[in-house]
Design an enzyme around this catalytic site. Structure first.
Site, mmCIF file in Angstrom:
data_model
loop_
_atom_site.group_PDB
_atom_site.id
_atom_site.type_symbol
_atom_site.label_atom_id
_atom_site.label_comp_id
_atom_site.label_asym_id
_atom_site.label_seq_id
_atom_site.Cartn_x
_atom_site.Cartn_y
_atom_site.Cartn_z
ATOM 1 N N LYS A 1 18.557 28.514 46.697
ATOM 2 C CA LYS A 1 18.144 28.910 45.262
ATOM 3 C C LYS A 1 17.545 30.166 45.330
ATOM 4 C CE LYS A 1 14.961 28.051 41.289
ATOM 5 N NZ LYS A 1 14.170 27.183 40.824
ATOM 6 N N ASP B 1 11.703 33.999 37.342
ATOM 7 C CA ASP B 1 11.879 33.141 36.456
ATOM 8 C C ASP B 1 10.954 33.160 35.284
ATOM 9 O OD1 ASP B 1 12.867 31.054 34.981
ATOM 10 O OD2 ASP B 1 11.927 29.394 36.306
ATOM 11 N N LYS C 1 7.917 30.718 29.855
ATOM 12 C CA LYS C 1 6.946 30.168 30.465
ATOM 13 C C LYS C 1 5.575 30.874 29.968
ATOM 14 C CE LYS C 1 8.975 29.455 35.087
ATOM 15 N NZ LYS C 1 8.757 28.047 35.378
ATOM 16 N N ASP D 1 10.393 32.038 43.320
ATOM 17 C CA ASP D 1 11.287 31.347 42.677
ATOM 18 C C ASP D 1 12.859 31.481 43.526
ATOM 19 O OD1 ASP D 1 11.653 28.979 41.402
ATOM 20 O OD2 ASP D 1 12.459 29.670 39.646
ATOM 21 N N ASP E 1 14.286 26.687 31.273
ATOM 22 C CA ASP E 1 13.465 26.765 32.229
ATOM 23 C C ASP E 1 13.715 25.882 33.389
ATOM 24 O OD1 ASP E 1 11.370 27.848 33.830
ATOM 25 O OD2 ASP E 1 9.870 26.901 32.905
ATOM 26 N N GLU F 1 16.481 26.052 35.229
ATOM 27 C CA GLU F 1 17.763 26.852 35.578
ATOM 28 C C GLU F 1 18.156 26.802 37.081
ATOM 29 O OE1 GLU F 1 15.000 28.863 37.594
ATOM 30 O OE2 GLU F 1 14.609 28.277 35.640
ATOM 31 N N ARG G 1 18.477 24.411 39.060
ATOM 32 C CA ARG G 1 19.670 23.255 39.303
ATOM 33 C C ARG G 1 20.929 23.727 38.768
ATOM 34 N NH1 ARG G 1 16.249 18.861 36.145
ATOM 35 N NH2 ARG G 1 14.712 20.410 36.996
#
Length: 461
Positions: free
Chosen positions: A228, A233, A240, A251, A310, A312, A314
């Site tokens: 990933k 993010d 967030k 992230d 949030d 995202e 996956r």
């Protein structure tokens, strides 16, 4: 940085490793002057103790390092690295009754203790060097340390200097160093190439999303690593809060970790065919950001209802996993800083992983214990699949209720892997919140050393 052992012909100061249990016996073998010095300084083999023994000219003749009791070594990884950090300079050689695994851990910890992130402040300082102990594979340990340092550098770099383009550059540099092929699909080309969810997540940023596809090796088993690469993010339209956004430069820790692992594999010339896939995006906010309630269609045709922008990671992984599954490898590993639920379950130090393959799980767990890279198998509990099936679409990216968040995320990803025979997903943290021996506060690799150690056994079965 590239940690190295000292040249073998370098003059070195012996470092004697002494346990608490064996201290009295060992002390009895020393001459009276040494015994008096040790007792006057209160050294008794306690964990992390360090004592320099002077030569007649007052130079350092030997160094004693306390290795404590078995419970101390169970609680603190890389305990010998604490000595390296305190010694600061000079060249040393290890002396003590260590098993092969303990000696390897001590040597690797010494190498990793030299790591510091100095891109924005300070300069790299040459620390205490170690001569490679006899009986270890020095070049392999150097390759492992270099891969880990690459991972740390990538995670520690803020998003201002580590966006999708910069992550691509890091992958290209690694590919060039090892003669690997690399292909990148960027921006609107993602739609033409059928990576709709990578495009949807990354389109709101002025830093174009992309899929990085690196291939190396022509012989041996086929291994695919998927990482990933969400370089920052914000949470998207489900923004967030500030406190949750502060560490979101990390992230892309899954991407950083698979690049570090790939570096270990390629540097050591491991006989396999390696593929590395990294969906690299920034989850930003703008007028064309994907929205809660949207339904996206993934590469493999599954539809996904967006109930939280949030969740995202996956989504971008799903397209990459679907691509990988079109050319099934013998083993596929997915690594992602995916859920806060995993941290609640196992904290920052353990790398939870999911697989239906019991033999793979056992090999990974045994390797993690052997190399002190702790893992914990989590259940792919199939009855929870109803949580990710919203009714209006095939899948829900953020099930309501808050239960089993790491498990439902793993079940979501598993829907995109159908033909690959062996698959494991790691829900890592990628960050060390408190400084520890050989592991300073900041970005850190998780599970890469365990996977690297397990590969020969896994690929032979």
């Amino acid at each position: 940085m590239t940690p190295k052992f000292a040249p073998p012909d370098t003059r070195a100061i012996p470092v004697r490793i002494v346990t608490s249990a064996g201290f009295d016996t060992w002390l009895g073998t020393q001459d009276e002057v040494v015994r008096d010095w040790i007792q006057a300084n209160g050294f008794d083999g306690g964990a992390g103790q360090i004592l320099r023994l002077p030569a007649p000219d007052m130079s350092v003749a030997r160094v004693l390092v306390g290795w404590g009791a078995a419970k101390d070594r169970a609680r603190t990884r890389f305990l010998i690295a604490k000595a390296a950090e305190q010694l600061k300079s000079g060249t040393y050689t290890l002396d003590g009754d260590l098993t092969a695994n303990e000696l390897e851990e001590a040597a690797l910890g010494w190498l990793l203790s030299a790591y510091s992130f100095t891109r924005y402040k300070g300069e790299a300082v040459d620390g205490a060097q170690l001569k490679a102990p006899k009986g270890i594979d020095a070049s392999r340990l150097e390759a492992i340390a270099a891969g880990e340092c690459l991972t740390r550098d990538l995670i520690n770099t803020p998003a201002s200097d580590m966006g999708p383009a910069e992550l691509e550059t890091a992958a290209r540099n690694l590919a060039q160093a090892h003669g690997a092929a690399i292909h990148v699909t960027e921006g609107d080309d993602l739609l033409d190439a059928n990576f709709p969810m990578i495009h949807a997540v990354g389109r709101a940023s002025n830093r174009a999303p992309r899929l990085i596809d690196m291939n190396w090796g022509t012989e041996g088993p086929h291994v695919t690593l998927v990482g990933k690469g969400v370089c920052f993010d914000t949470g998207g339209l489900n923004l967030k809060p500030g406190a949750s956004m502060g560490l979101m430069k990390k992230d892309m820790g899954g991407a950083a970790t698979v690049l570090g692992l790939a570096s270990m594999i390629m540097t050591t010339g491991t006989r396999l065919r390696l593929r590395v896939l990294i969906p690299a995006v920034e989850n930003a906010v703008s007028g064309n950001a994907f929205r809660p309630g949207d339904i996206l269609t993934a590469r493999n045709g599954l539809t996904v209802e967006i109930n939280n922008t949030d969740a995202e990671g996956r989504l971008v992984l799903a397209d990459a996993l679907a691509l990988a599954d079109e050319a099934p490898a013998d083993l596929m590993i997915c690594m992602a800083t995916l859920t806060g639920a995993a941290r609640v379950a196992v904290g920052p130090d353990l790398a939870p992983f999911y697989t239906d393959d019991d033999a793979l799980a056992m090999a990974l767990a045994q390797a993690g214990k052997r190399v002190r890279d702790p893992l914990w198998r989590m259940p792919l509990h199939r009855p929870y699949e109803t949580m990710i099936e919203p009714g209006i679409a095939d899948l829900d990216n953020a099930p309501s209720g808050g239960f089993a968040g790491s498990i439902t995320a793993a079940l979501f990803l598993d829907r995109f892997v159908k033909d690959t025979p062996r698959f494991a997903h790691f829900d890592i943290f990628g960050w060390n919140p408190t400084a520890a021996p050989a592991r300073p506060k900041g970005g850190v690799g998780m599970a890469a050393r365990a996977i690297f150690d397990a590969l020969p056994k896994v690929l032979d079965t």
